[in-house]
Motif scaffolding. Structure first.
Motif, short mmCIF file in Angstrom:
data_model
loop_
_atom_site.label_atom_id
_atom_site.label_comp_id
_atom_site.label_asym_id
_atom_site.label_seq_id
_atom_site.Cartn_x
_atom_site.Cartn_y
_atom_site.Cartn_z
N PRO A 73 0.77 -1.25 0.00
CA PRO A 73 0.00 0.00 0.00
C PRO A 73 0.80 1.30 0.00
O PRO A 73 0.47 2.22 -0.75
CB PRO A 73 -0.88 -0.13 1.25
N VAL A 74 1.85 1.41 0.80
CA VAL A 74 2.61 2.66 0.82
C VAL A 74 3.36 2.82 -0.50
O VAL A 74 3.42 3.92 -1.07
CB VAL A 74 3.55 2.74 2.03
N GLN A 122 -6.89 0.29 -2.69
CA GLN A 122 -6.91 -1.00 -3.37
C GLN A 122 -7.93 -1.98 -2.80
O GLN A 122 -8.54 -2.75 -3.55
CB GLN A 122 -5.52 -1.64 -3.31
N ALA A 123 -8.11 -2.00 -1.48
CA ALA A 123 -8.98 -3.00 -0.86
C ALA A 123 -10.40 -2.97 -1.44
O ALA A 123 -10.93 -4.01 -1.82
CB ALA A 123 -8.99 -2.87 0.66
N PRO A 124 -11.06 -1.80 -1.53
CA PRO A 124 -12.41 -1.79 -2.11
C PRO A 124 -12.44 -2.18 -3.59
O PRO A 124 -13.46 -2.62 -4.10
CB PRO A 124 -12.87 -0.35 -1.94
N PHE A 125 -11.32 -2.03 -4.28
CA PHE A 125 -11.23 -2.46 -5.67
C PHE A 125 -11.25 -3.98 -5.75
O PHE A 125 -11.84 -4.57 -6.65
CB PHE A 125 -9.94 -1.92 -6.30
N ILE A 136 -5.50 -13.15 -5.76
CA ILE A 136 -4.78 -11.88 -5.68
C ILE A 136 -3.30 -12.21 -5.48
O ILE A 136 -2.95 -13.01 -4.61
CB ILE A 136 -5.28 -11.01 -4.50
N PHE A 137 -2.47 -11.61 -6.31
CA PHE A 137 -1.02 -11.79 -6.20
C PHE A 137 -0.40 -10.47 -5.78
O PHE A 137 -0.85 -9.40 -6.20
CB PHE A 137 -0.42 -12.22 -7.55
N ARG A 138 0.64 -10.57 -5.00
CA ARG A 138 1.39 -9.37 -4.64
C ARG A 138 2.17 -8.90 -5.88
O ARG A 138 2.85 -9.71 -6.53
CB ARG A 138 2.37 -9.64 -3.50
N TYR A 139 2.09 -7.62 -6.15
CA TYR A 139 2.84 -7.02 -7.26
C TYR A 139 4.33 -7.31 -7.08
O TYR A 139 5.04 -7.55 -8.06
CB TYR A 139 2.57 -5.51 -7.27
N LEU A 190 -5.49 -6.56 3.98
CA LEU A 190 -5.69 -7.42 2.81
C LEU A 190 -4.36 -7.86 2.24
O LEU A 190 -4.16 -9.04 1.92
CB LEU A 190 -6.51 -6.69 1.74
N TYR A 191 -3.41 -6.93 2.14
CA TYR A 191 -2.09 -7.25 1.59
C TYR A 191 -1.41 -8.33 2.44
O TYR A 191 -0.82 -9.27 1.92
CB TYR A 191 -1.24 -5.99 1.53
N ALA A 192 -1.51 -8.22 3.77
CA ALA A 192 -0.88 -9.19 4.67
C ALA A 192 -1.52 -10.57 4.53
O ALA A 192 -0.89 -11.59 4.77
CB ALA A 192 -0.98 -8.71 6.11
#
Length: 195
Positions: A73-74, A122-125, A136-139, A190-192
């Motif tokens: 996110p950051v 990103q989360a609501p997307f 979902i994959f981490r960029y 979500l990312y975690a």
């Protein structure tokens, strides 16, 4: 958004998470590629389930797997900042001249910051109370995403470098980063949770 009909796969293009490079690499393999306008290119999971999924199901009698990338996110906000600086060269209405990343992050962390900057999060997307992107994959793990695509599409995938923003100072004070992380709590959770 890219739709792969035979493979029953849909790529949802999260803004500022490599979607331009992915579209360049895979557009010729997709049955349908929606690149313009941006609101359709970046169809979120809620819009997909409201409009696209029912149509696909009616046409095929099958459900499609959704896949997307999520950026830390950051770092995602840093990418938006660099993009906006570059965009200023073409459209002076953005008025980013003299705005540091520290200031940009401070604006984002305000109560209506994500909406007032026209960025959202990103989360609501990627998820709603009813739906979540299937994969979902981490960029930052683009290699795992490419392996998934190669397996599903049964071909080699090579991603070009595209839409690369300029290199600028994107450092934050620890105080501002903490405030930003509080604002981005939903995204960070979500990312975690991404395996």
């Amino acid at each position: 958004m890219l739709i792969f009909w035979e493979q029953r796969l849909v790529f949802l293009a999260t803004p500022k998470a490599g979607s331009t490079a992915i579209a360049m690499a895979l557009e010729s393999l997709a049955t349908t590629s929606i690149q313009r306008p941006a609101s359709m290119k970046h169809t979120d999971i809620a819009t997909f389930h409201r409009h696209v999924a029912p149509w696909l199901a009616a046409q095929t009698g099958a459900e499609f797997t959704t896949v997307a990338l999520m950026r830390e996110p950051v770092d995602w906000l840093r990418s938006w900042y660099r993009f906006r600086l570059r965009d200023d060269l073409d459209d002076p209405e953005h008025l980013m001249d003299g705005v540091s990343f520290e200031r940009f992050a401070k604006l984002y962390a305000e109560e209506d910051g994500p909406q007032s900057l026209g960025i959202g999060s990103q989360a609501p997307f990627l998820q709603t109370n009813e739906h979540r992107v299937d994969r979902i994959f981490r960029y930052e793990n683009i290699g795992g995403f490419v392996e998934f695509l190669e397996d599903r599409l049964d071909c080699a995938v090579e991603l070009p470098r595209a839409n690369v923003p300029p290199t600028v100072d994107v450092e934050l004070s620890s105080e501002q980063e903490e405030r930003l992380r509080q604002t981005m709590q939903e995204d960070l959770q979500l990312y975690a949770a991404i395996e």
